[in-house]
Each structure stands twice: as C-alpha cells, then as structure tokens.
Design an enzyme around this catalytic site. Structure first.
Site, mmCIF file in Angstrom:
data_model
loop_
_atom_site.group_PDB
_atom_site.id
_atom_site.type_symbol
_atom_site.label_atom_id
_atom_site.label_comp_id
_atom_site.label_asym_id
_atom_site.label_seq_id
_atom_site.Cartn_x
_atom_site.Cartn_y
_atom_site.Cartn_z
ATOM 1 N N THR A 219 -3.582 -5.127 0.744
ATOM 2 C CA THR A 219 -2.811 -4.035 1.131
ATOM 3 C C THR A 219 -3.749 -2.781 1.987
ATOM 4 O OG1 THR A 219 -3.939 -2.761 -0.736
ATOM 5 C CG2 THR A 219 -1.894 -3.811 -1.277
ATOM 6 N N LYS B 205 0.861 -1.147 0.002
ATOM 7 C CA LYS B 205 0.036 -0.118 -0.030
ATOM 8 C C LYS B 205 0.875 1.307 -0.092
ATOM 9 C CE LYS B 205 -4.134 0.201 0.595
ATOM 10 N NZ LYS B 205 -5.418 0.379 -0.321
ATOM 11 N N HIS C 189 20.437 25.523 -12.506
ATOM 12 C CA HIS C 189 21.323 26.829 -13.194
ATOM 13 C C HIS C 189 20.767 28.261 -13.021
ATOM 14 C CE1 HIS C 189 23.343 23.436 -15.103
ATOM 15 N NE2 HIS C 189 22.270 22.884 -15.589
#
Length: 297
Positions: free
Chosen positions: A57, A12, A246
């Site tokens: 789950t 899960k 950057h």
C-alpha cells in the site's frame, strides 16, 4: 460445511495529495484526498500470509504522489482514471483497481482588493468526489459531491402521511426544508469533459431543490435526479442521500410572543435519512462501479 474467503481488496486510504502549479507568477492549487484499492488473486495473502502478489500500500501511496506530478490533475476524474489504468495495465497480478478521491476547494485571498497570486483560503462549500473503477469489464466513472448544505425557508410541505398510535408529528403545508446532500452520478463512458459537467450537475440540482413545490423530500430527490439525466446525456444513473436537517418552530407563547414560522430550533439528530436511485432504463450494466473501498467517494 466449508468456510471460504469471499470478496477481498486492499489499498491505501486517504493519501493527502496537494499539487501546486508554479508555471507562472499566478499559482494554482489542487487539494485531494486519494484512496486506492487493488482487486485480484490476493487470496493467498489472507489464507497463508503469502505476499508475493501484493503491491505494498505504501507503493500505491507513492504512485498517487508521482502521478500528481507526471500526469497532473486537470480533473479528479481524469487523474483517477490514469491511476486505475496504471495499476491494472502495469501491475501483473492486479485485475481491478478502485480509486476514490475527495477534492477540497480553495479560494484566492484578496489583498487590497486584488486576488493574490499565491495565497488561498479554504472555501466552505461542498466536497467534490470521484470514484473510478477499471477492471476486465471496462472503465467506470462516478462523479459526485458531498456536504452540500442547502436550505429553503418555504416551498416545502409534509402532510397526508401514515399515522399510528405512536405518531405525534403534525402535518404542515409550509416548512423549512434543509439537507446536507450527497450526490453521485455514473457516466456512460470515460470520454467526458469532467470539469464542465460538474458545475452543470450542481446547478441543475440546486435549481430543482429551490423551485419544486415539495410535498416530501423524496419527491425533491426524484426531480433532481431526473432533471440531471434528462439534461446531461452522458449521465445514466444518479444516487442521492439526503439527511433531513429538521427545523422546528419554537413555541414563544410563554413569553407573550407569536411565532409565525420565524424562529426555529435546528435539530442535528435524530434525523430522517432519505435515499434514492434514479437511472435510465437502458443504462449499461454498472458491474463493480458502486463497490466501494474506503467509501469516501
């Protein structure tokens, strides 16, 4: 030729577990995102749809919430270990468990100059992470953080790099260096003061980022990982991922203005992505410690 089932796991992902401690007038909060994964003899579920060994789950989700109450959340590493140990020890088919946790920080609201007992605001700092694996080979804990956005306005160079017919980048001896750092560190054991180590690792990494005269972001990552391992004996391996955020100097000449490294455009993409692994040469085997499930920690 035969077709076979390779590695498999199930669980899960991203159960949002919030634990509030109400033991006194001043409350405390822990805010987690918990993912669980079971490993074991689950091939029949894939091959013939046999679910007899599969712990749902949904049950894993419920266990995560129940353990937040019954075991508490002193640290995400300890909480993850308790969950993983339970699944491996108490659920018969399970022979390995992976728990990945993100922790979201909150800071107390200040009312009339006084920190409020039961009101918080989400803190805008990095996300603390932990990944715990328990299986037949042992217990493995990986601490970490992600989204630590850090920048320095000087102390960074980039020159002497390889060039070919497509190279347009100019060398520089003075540039802005910034990244959104992801750091993960593997412990040699599970007997650690987790909450004491975390701020220490972060402080070391920030110090190295700030103070190393960097000839490349790669060099900075090496110094960060090396310093952590040298100063914290319980850590045997560090993995770092650093997108280069950057900052390019803007040409202000068309407007009759000089720009001596004062005005920049922050480019979000494309970006350089620098990754490094730093470890002790005698580090114990990691086995499946780095085998991810949800991949969030």
């Amino acid at each position: 030729m035969a077709i076979i089932l390779g590695e498999q796991q199930y669980g899960k992902a991203e159960s949002r577990v919030v634990r509030i401690y109400r033991d006194g007038p001043r409350h405390e909060i822990r805010d987690l995102n918990v993912s669980t994964a079971m490993r074991g003899p689950f091939d029949p579920a894939h091959l013939i749809g046999d679910q007899s060994n599969v712990l749902p789950t949904d049950t894993q989700k419920n266990t995560a919430f129940a353990f937040a109450k019954s075991h508490g959340i002193d640290s995400i590493e300890h909480y993850g270990l308790e969950l993983a140990r339970h699944f491996v020890r108490d659920i018969e088919p399970v022979d390995g468990a992976r728990i990945e946790i993100e922790e979201f920080a909150w800071e107390r609201a200040v009312v009339d100059g006084v920190p409020h007992d039961h009101t918080w605001m989400r803190a805008g700092r990095e996300i603390r992470t932990a990944a715990v694996t328990v299986d037949a080979t042992g217990e493995y804990v990986i601490g970490g953080f992600k989204d630590l956005v850090i920048l320095k306005s000087t102390g960074s160079e980039f020159a002497g790099f390889l060039k070919d017919e497509y190279t347009t980048l100019q060398e520089t001896k003075d540039r802005v260096m910034a990244t959104s750092l992801v750091a993960k560190w593997r412990f040699a054991s599970s007997d650690v003061d987790w909450n004491a180590v975390y701020p220490e690792v972060k402080a070391i990494m920030v110090r190295e980022f700030a103070t190393v005269q960097s000839l490349a972001l790669q060099q900075t990552l090496w110094h960060m990982g090396k310093a952590v391992i040298e100063q914290i004996p319980s850590i045997v391996e560090v993995r770092l991922t650093a997108p280069n955020k950057h900052h390019f100097v803007v040409d202000l000449a068309p407007f009759g203005l000089e720009n001596h490294g004062e005005v920049f455009i922050a480019a979000d993409r494309p970006y350089g992505l620098i990754e490094a692994q730093v470890l002790r040469d005698d580090a114990p085997a990691a086995h499946d410690a780095w085998r991810a499930s949800a991949g969030l920690a």
